[in-house]
Design a protein around this motif. Structure first.
Motif, short mmCIF file in Angstrom:
data_model
loop_
_atom_site.label_atom_id
_atom_site.label_comp_id
_atom_site.label_asym_id
_atom_site.label_seq_id
_atom_site.Cartn_x
_atom_site.Cartn_y
_atom_site.Cartn_z
N CYS A 279 -6.46 -7.43 -2.32
CA CYS A 279 -5.64 -6.73 -1.31
C CYS A 279 -4.17 -6.40 -2.00
N LYS A 280 -3.76 -5.44 -1.86
CA LYS A 280 -2.38 -4.85 -2.29
C LYS A 280 -1.26 -4.74 -1.26
N ASN B 130 -1.28 6.67 10.41
CA ASN B 130 -2.13 5.66 9.59
C ASN B 130 -2.40 4.33 10.20
N LEU C 178 4.58 4.26 -0.22
CA LEU C 178 3.09 4.78 -0.15
C LEU C 178 2.74 6.01 -0.85
N ASN D 68 1.98 4.38 -4.29
CA ASN D 68 1.12 3.38 -4.20
C ASN D 68 0.32 3.81 -2.94
N PRO D 69 -0.60 4.73 -2.91
CA PRO D 69 -1.19 4.92 -1.87
C PRO D 69 -2.57 4.08 -1.26
N ASP D 70 -2.80 3.01 -2.20
CA ASP D 70 -3.76 2.31 -1.74
C ASP D 70 -3.29 0.81 -1.27
N VAL D 71 -2.21 0.87 -1.01
CA VAL D 71 -1.43 -0.26 -0.41
C VAL D 71 -2.29 -0.56 0.87
N ASN D 72 -2.50 -2.03 1.22
CA ASN D 72 -3.39 -2.69 2.07
C ASN D 72 -2.56 -3.09 3.36
N TYR E 45 -9.96 -9.62 3.50
CA TYR E 45 -10.02 -8.85 2.20
C TYR E 45 -10.81 -9.58 1.07
N ASP F 131 -4.70 2.26 8.94
CA ASP F 131 -5.56 1.61 8.18
C ASP F 131 -4.59 0.33 7.42
N ILE F 132 -3.60 0.94 7.06
CA ILE F 132 -2.57 -0.24 6.56
C ILE F 132 -2.04 -1.17 7.50
#
Length: 335
Positions: free
Chosen positions: A170-171, A251, A222, A225-229, A166, A253-254
């Motif tokens: 990164c979140k 999901n 989530l 905070n939908p953009d959590v990595n 990242y 991606d996370i």
């Protein structure tokens, strides 16, 4: 003829006497065996084990180690659960005291609240070995890990993973714990290591313990905070919940990471439904075994390591062979 009759009578008398003698000898041996058995029973060491709860494979593996120690050392191990209640923990210890248990191995629920029960046992002359969690009073030893280091190890992996994957930041979200010493220490170790990682931001931190809580809290985090990595979970059950939720919503991606390995977690790492990247774990079998072994040594007055720290290990998704070996080595837990 008289001689023959006399001879026969003498023979019968001797036979009866012989039988009577054998009977007396047999009776004497039986009494000795009975006394010996009584002494053996009286000499048998009994260790009372007080466990936080019996949920999840982690505690199942601890109990497996305890039972193995009891069998190998020739001692009786009585395992009871406190079901996460300090009052029940106190009752369990009181029962062991009343029964005259020789030693107690306890996983304290609270560093402060569990101290009274430990003190009561030691005042009754019963050695107490704490395991997994420490308690704020004197004990006769501790077997476990450095939970700070356990969290720190995962934090070190996350720190490097963020740097490698990242570059633009990164979140991260944390499923943590503030109720138990082990949870607090793990979270502190984890957060201390990642505190200075450039571009890494902790956007959410909520407590979760059991699997259903892990699922619910993951959903809440989530949603907000939908953009959590990356999500890190502090224990086995919350990690299972988090992974299950990620699988339910499909999901990949996370990236999920956490602490405390299990058969289900290992199989999830081997699969492709969730990106469960890394799990740092203890060796619960060794903790259980050595908790009983050290308690027995305390009873016998033998020398032992009063603060025994068990080794830690990190499993990584890419190391398929190691994960498969874990599954094979631990299959008895789910059979």
């Amino acid at each position: 003829m008289k001689k023959k009759v006399f001879s026969m009578m003498l023979c019968v008398a001797m036979t009866v006497a012989g039988l009577s003698g054998c009977g007396e000898a047999s009776s004497t041996v039986s009494e000795k065996e009975a006394d010996s058995n009584k002494e053996a029973a009286a000499d048998e060491i009994t260790v009372g084990s007080v466990i936080m709860n019996t949920s999840g494979e982690w505690f199942a593996e601890v109990m497996q180690g305890m039972e193995a120690a009891g069998k190998e050392l020739g001692v009786k191990v009585n395992i009871v659960s406190s079901d996460n209640e300090v009052s029940k923990e106190s009752d369990n210890v009181s029962t062991f005291i009343a029964q005259g248990t020789d030693a107690i191995a306890i996983c304290p629920l609270s560093a402060d609240a569990s101290a009274a029960a430990v003190d009561a046992a030691r005042e009754a002359g019963i050695p107490v070995v704490a395991w997994n969690c420490t308690v704020n009073t004197d004990t006769d030893g501790f077997v476990g890990v450095s939970n700070y280091d356990l969290g720190k190890m995962t934090g070190e992996y996350v720190a490097q993973y963020v740097k490698d994957n990242y570059p633009d930041g990164c979140k991260l979200a944390i499923l943590g714990n503030h109720s138990y010493e082990v949870g607090v220490e793990r979270c502190n170790g984890f957060k201390d290591v990642i505190a200075d990682v450039e571009g890494l931001e902790i956007v959410a931190e909520q407590d979760a313990e059991m699997q259903d809580e892990g699922m619910d809290i993951t959903e809440q985090i989530l949603t907000a905070n939908p953009d959590v990595n990356i999500i890190w979970a502090w224990n086995q059950t919350s990690l299972l919940g988090c992974s299950a939720y990620m699988q339910n919503i499909g999901n990949k991606d996370i990236v999920v990471m956490g602490t405390d390995m299990s058969i289900e977690i290992a199989k999830t790492m081997l699969g492709d439904d969730v990106t469960l990247q890394a799990v740092t774990t203890q060796m619960p079998y060794d903790i259980g075994y050595n908790a009983i072994a050290n308690a027995v040594k305390a009873v016998k007055g033998e020398t032992y390591e009063e603060k025994m720290l068990i080794d830690l290990k990190t499993y990584v998704k890419d190391d398929v062979a190691e994960i498969e070996k874990y599954v094979e080595d631990h299959k008895s837990l789910v059979e």
